[in-house]
Write an enzyme that holds these catalytic residues in place. Structure first.
Site, short mmCIF file in Angstrom:
data_model
loop_
_atom_site.label_atom_id
_atom_site.label_comp_id
_atom_site.label_asym_id
_atom_site.label_seq_id
_atom_site.Cartn_x
_atom_site.Cartn_y
_atom_site.Cartn_z
N ASP A 272 0.86 -1.18 0.00
CA ASP A 272 0.00 0.00 0.00
C ASP A 272 0.90 1.23 0.00
OD1 ASP A 272 -1.77 -2.12 0.55
OD2 ASP A 272 -3.04 -0.88 1.83
N LYS B 178 -6.93 3.46 -3.14
CA LYS B 178 -7.35 3.44 -1.74
C LYS B 178 -7.58 4.88 -1.28
CE LYS B 178 -5.27 2.04 2.74
NZ LYS B 178 -4.13 1.33 3.34
N LYS C 147 -10.35 0.36 -2.28
CA LYS C 147 -10.19 0.12 -0.84
C LYS C 147 -10.46 1.40 -0.06
CE LYS C 147 -6.82 -1.34 2.71
NZ LYS C 147 -5.47 -1.88 2.97
#
Length: 318
Positions: free
Chosen positions: A155, A218, A254
């Site tokens: 991430d 995300k 996400k």
């Protein structure tokens, strides 16, 4: 996980033409929130679905090998066995989608999962998380180390300054380098939407991140003042849909930061189902970034099964 996104060349003309209708976005978000959520046994099924989409996360300054080990065991058995048995789900392999930790804790997580004979993915935040303000080479090296330690998902955080000032080419180039540093690992790109200033900027950053090869986009690090909100999600998933329509490649989504209740998780599932369709309701294309959400989901499932609410000490914490 879905097949890796190969990315495309940066289309600056397309990026510059984007304008997001704020009122339309807010209206759509309100409509999603008013949708009826499932009840009774249907709710239990949806809550279990939500549990399987969680990246169970610990990103605290006092993380240790022991609390990461505990997190991994919770990820493997997110809901008490006796509750799953009552729902006839005890043999269906219900786990969370992944475990998410800092780079320095990746080896702890990989070791704990291996010892438990689990193939659950380990995700690591990287690239100077959460601010992304360290030198580029340091950020790249952090990615490489996390991957070499066994993380199969990374991430990354974008350099918000590049997005805020409209330096899309520079942002694209950085993310391409992170993509290369990830090697075989899947890359989730954190936009830190609360710091981007406008829905138009969020859409542009989403599109640039996908063009650069992100497998997921995300919302947040969870450390910003504003994290995952439904209006911002509408903007990001519309970008995902537009990218899919133009390239044929599905990029995941996400939301992360501030998602704490079982009811909220059901709204997020509804949003994805409404905006992207059932294909996206799987761990390969949708994740919920959360540390405390699972506890409330398990409490609600306990209530579905027993008709009573559990005290927190009756359910094992992560």
């Amino acid at each position: 996980m879905s097949p890796r996104n190969p990315g495309t060349t940066l289309d600056l003309e397309r990026i510059s033409k984007v304008r997001v209708n704020t009122q339309a976005v807010l209206k759509r978000a309100q409509f999603i929130q008013r949708q009826k959520i499932p009840k009774k046994q249907w709710q239990a099924a949806w809550l279990l679905k939500a549990a399987t989409l969680i990246d169970l996360t610990t990103l605290a300054g006092d993380d240790t090998a022991s609390n990461v080990h505990r997190l991994c065991l919770k990820a493997i058995q997110p809901v008490r066995y006796d509750l799953l048995k009552k729902l006839d789900m005890h043999d269906k392999g219900v786990t969370t989608a992944a475990v998410c930790v800092y780079p320095s804790r990746v080896t702890d997580a990989v070791g704990a999962l291996k010892a438990a004979d689990s193939s659950l993915p380990v995700a690591s935040v990287a690239t100077g998380f959460p601010a992304g303000q360290t030198p580029l080479e340091t950020r790249l090296q952090e990615v490489r180390i996390a991957v070499s330690d066994g993380a199969t998902e990374i991430d990354i955080v974008i350099n918000r300054m590049l997005a805020i000032t409209g330096q899309w080419e520079a942002m694209y180039d950085e993310i391409r380098q992170f993509r290369e540093a990830c090697g075989p690992a899947h890359m989730k790109t954190i936009l830190a939407v609360g710091e981007l200033g406008s829905f138009t900027n969020v859409y542009r950053a989403s599109m640039v991140a996908m063009m650069a090869g992100s497998d997921f986009i995300k919302t947040s690090t969870g450390k910003e003042a504003v994290n995952a909100t439904y209006p911002v999600a509408i903007v990001m998933v519309r970008a995902i849909r537009d990218y899919f329509m133009s390239t044929g490649h599905k990029v995941g989504f996400k939301p992360a930061g501030g998602i704490r209740t079982a009811e909220e998780s059901l709204v997020w599932l509804t949003l994805i189902k409404e905006e992207l369709g059932d294909d996206w309701l799987c761990p390969g294309l949708f994740r919920l970034g959360a540390s405390s959400l699972l506890a409330d989901i398990e409490r609600q499932i306990y209530h579905q099964v027993t008709g009573q609410y559990a005290a927190y000490h009756e359910l094992p914490m992560a």
